[in-house]
Write a protein that holds these residues in place. Structure first.
Motif: not given
Length: 81
Positions: A23-29
């Motif tokens: 599971v990849a972490p969400p990209p930073p805003e």
């Protein structure tokens, strides 16, 4: 005093180093304009504070070569009285 060596009862502790998640972490805003301006303002404030401290502290760090001659002149004038 001897200690007994027992195996680790939790197998996941030994395997924790090799575990990989799929599971990849969400990209930073992306940063907003206000956040970027705030970072620049903070950086400029810190640099200005360091420069100000250096400017205020320079007289204390410099060698004053005129002070002994003024003191000697004052002591000579007080001896002449």
């Amino acid at each position: 005093m001897s200690r007994r060596r027992e195996p680790v009862p939790f197998a996941f502790v030994a395997e924790a180093d090799t575990f990989r998640s799929n599971v990849a972490p969400p990209p930073p805003e992306p940063s907003s304009a206000g956040q970027i301006a705030g970072r620049w303002l903070l950086a400029v404030t810190i640099v200005a504070a360091l420069v100000g401290a250096l400017v205020i502290g320079m007289p204390a760090l410099s060698l004053d070569h005129t002070a002994p001659s003024q003191q000697s002149q004052a002591s000579q004038s007080s001896e002449g009285r």
